[in-house]
Design a protein around this motif. Sequence first.
Motif, mmCIF file in Angstrom:
data_model
loop_
_atom_site.group_PDB
_atom_site.id
_atom_site.type_symbol
_atom_site.label_atom_id
_atom_site.label_comp_id
_atom_site.label_asym_id
_atom_site.label_seq_id
_atom_site.Cartn_x
_atom_site.Cartn_y
_atom_site.Cartn_z
ATOM 1 N N GLN A 1 11.725 76.969 84.117
ATOM 2 C CA GLN A 1 12.371 78.270 84.326
ATOM 3 C C GLN A 1 11.466 79.391 83.818
ATOM 4 O O GLN A 1 11.282 80.402 84.479
ATOM 5 C CB GLN A 1 13.678 78.262 83.540
ATOM 6 C CG GLN A 1 14.752 79.163 84.068
ATOM 7 C CD GLN A 1 15.999 79.063 83.216
ATOM 8 O OE1 GLN A 1 15.924 79.038 81.986
ATOM 9 N NE2 GLN A 1 17.143 79.017 83.851
ATOM 10 N N GLN B 1 8.827 80.277 86.100
ATOM 11 C CA GLN B 1 9.325 80.681 87.429
ATOM 12 C C GLN B 1 9.001 79.656 88.503
ATOM 13 O O GLN B 1 8.670 80.009 89.628
ATOM 14 C CB GLN B 1 8.760 82.044 87.832
ATOM 15 C CG GLN B 1 9.220 83.179 86.960
ATOM 16 C CD GLN B 1 8.143 83.565 85.987
ATOM 17 O OE1 GLN B 1 7.021 83.770 86.381
ATOM 18 N NE2 GLN B 1 8.487 83.654 84.720
ATOM 19 N N VAL C 1 10.982 77.486 89.884
ATOM 20 C CA VAL C 1 12.051 77.249 90.855
ATOM 21 C C VAL C 1 12.550 78.578 91.413
ATOM 22 O O VAL C 1 12.901 79.478 90.659
ATOM 23 C CB VAL C 1 13.230 76.496 90.206
ATOM 24 C CG1 VAL C 1 14.330 76.248 91.225
ATOM 25 C CG2 VAL C 1 12.762 75.186 89.596
ATOM 26 N N GLY D 1 10.831 89.090 92.823
ATOM 27 C CA GLY D 1 10.197 87.791 92.620
ATOM 28 C C GLY D 1 9.111 87.829 91.561
ATOM 29 O O GLY D 1 8.749 86.806 90.991
ATOM 30 N N TYR E 1 9.278 89.754 88.758
ATOM 31 C CA TYR E 1 9.792 90.204 87.456
ATOM 32 C C TYR E 1 9.445 89.241 86.319
ATOM 33 O O TYR E 1 9.092 89.672 85.230
ATOM 34 C CB TYR E 1 11.321 90.372 87.495
ATOM 35 C CG TYR E 1 11.791 91.691 88.066
ATOM 36 C CD1 TYR E 1 10.941 92.474 88.839
ATOM 37 C CD2 TYR E 1 13.073 92.157 87.832
ATOM 38 C CE1 TYR E 1 11.367 93.672 89.374
ATOM 39 C CE2 TYR E 1 13.517 93.363 88.354
ATOM 40 C CZ TYR E 1 12.664 94.109 89.126
ATOM 41 O OH TYR E 1 13.088 95.304 89.642
ATOM 42 N N GLY E 2 9.571 87.944 86.609
ATOM 43 C CA GLY E 2 9.334 86.962 85.554
ATOM 44 C C GLY E 2 7.923 87.026 84.994
ATOM 45 O O GLY E 2 7.687 86.689 83.834
ATOM 46 N N GLN F 1 7.185 85.033 94.091
ATOM 47 C CA GLN F 1 7.424 84.400 92.783
ATOM 48 C C GLN F 1 6.433 83.259 92.526
ATOM 49 O O GLN F 1 6.260 82.818 91.414
ATOM 50 C CB GLN F 1 8.859 83.866 92.761
ATOM 51 C CG GLN F 1 9.321 83.331 91.421
ATOM 52 C CD GLN F 1 10.728 82.751 91.494
ATOM 53 O OE1 GLN F 1 11.572 83.247 92.245
ATOM 54 N NE2 GLN F 1 10.985 81.713 90.735
#
Lengths: 264, 289
Positions: free
Chosen positions: A82, A85, A87, A111, A113-114, A166
């Motif tokens: 997680q 990122q 998934v 996508g 942001y992480g 992402q």
Amino acid sequence: MDFINTLDTTNLFRIEADQVCVDYNGTVALYDASLKLKSGSICGLVGMNGAGKSTFFKALMGFVRPSMGSIRINGQAVRKAQREQAVAYVPQSEGIDSSFPVSVWDVVMMGRYGAMNLFRIPRESDRKAVWHALERVELTDLRKRPIGALSGGQRKRAFLARAIAQRASVLLLDEPFSGVDVRTEKLMSQLFLQFRNEGRTILVSTHDLSHVRDFCDLVVLINKTVLAYGETSEIFTNENLTMTFGGLSQDLLYRQMSSEDFSE
Amino acid sequence: MIELLIQASTGPFSFLLDPLSHEFMRRALLVSALVGGVCGLLSCYMTLKGWALMGDAVSHAVMPGVVVSYALGLPFSVGAFVFGVGSVALIGFIKQKSRVKEDTVIGLVFTGFFALGLVLVSKIKSNIDLMHILFGSPLGISGSDVQQTLFITFLVISILLIFRRDLMLYCFDATHARSIGINTTFLHYLLLSVLSLAAVAGLQTVGIILVVSMLITPGATAYLLTDRFDRMNILAILSSSLSSVLGVYISYWSDIETGGSIVLVQTLIFLFAFLFAPRYGILKSGSYF
């Protein structure tokens, strides 16, 4: 070819679910579910409503913790995946507030942001990733449109672009074939093949059997647990489908499949 | 500069500047504009997240907190914040532990808290003016209240600016936010805390009963005017601050209740947008048939 967030793409299990049980306050939603998917798999997740498809997705995304068994993504714990990122979830069209005041560009940027700092200020590399993702789903012209002004198929492509931006190695698609136009369907089948070559693994949750046969190499039939799992052509037997959907809907399924045969 | 002011105060715009010669009017305008801006910004999230009822609930539930704070000699915002967050926690708890539907639980809890506040006011001997809490009294704001409001305003704006992208994503697609490792539980409670704080700030200008208007109307107005989140924020802040300032002026000129006049201006701006918004106004879309 897109860079994806993982170390090794060859012979790696993207998803390893081992005897997973999930229960909500004592109600069993999923039991003894085991599944292994290598990198570069396109797999259909087929079952009735309430069969545990969304529970399985939630477990893969780390929203629910299995009461027994274990899940590993890219060989790592779900929490770790997680954070990287790994998934991406591509929602159903109906699951999204289409009147929300964001543009296509904004949605795809989500996508990234992480990978950004706390303030989520896009860098040049983020903008490039978004642009590139939009190119792949053929939406660059519509990037400034509000998400609500898009057709169902275009919206689906925007969310696929978000997953690309992402750089996810595992894509979870929720009913991706509903309300999709011909152009999007064609583009999706191309994208799926590209994703497979890039080593991404796609898990498609659906009850649309004809699309599973066209799009997916592998299929998992579930009804609270994994009933059958393997190559689509081998798994799609009458017996298995009856087991998955129960006797009642067999007729309907049979019709769905045979009418598909006639049209070909 | 001063000459200019004097000149202006006798010129055609004197009606705008005359009120500023009063200390209480300067305070009222400052506080109302700030509170309007803060509530306006927050109202974007409230309307997009569908939390209008939650806003209503929290703003009513702070009532006993205000009374207790006054009785204990604390800043009123402290007690209000505790009860605001407490009501939300209680709503969540009852919803989880019983079969009663959420909107029922919300209505049940906030009226209970509000009633507790009313009972406390009548029982605790203090110089609290019930009417000021219920209907606001921007023209009677004290210096320490101004300081509190400045502090709350600063805090809320900082939080909303730092987390604006995350909160937007949380409102739009919480599943995606969670799947990339964003702590949505934290964002949920952060937004609720900010809501409590803004309700506390807002009740000074328009009072507990009308504060929910500050928390939803500007957002609803801005939502009709644009398809971009950033523009929506700016429009909500502008329309809300403008309503507050206009409301205070109108209240001064025509000697009407200030809270009511602020909210009425907000409502009129909303109606204007509802009719004439370029894309979503009913006169444009032709949906009035």
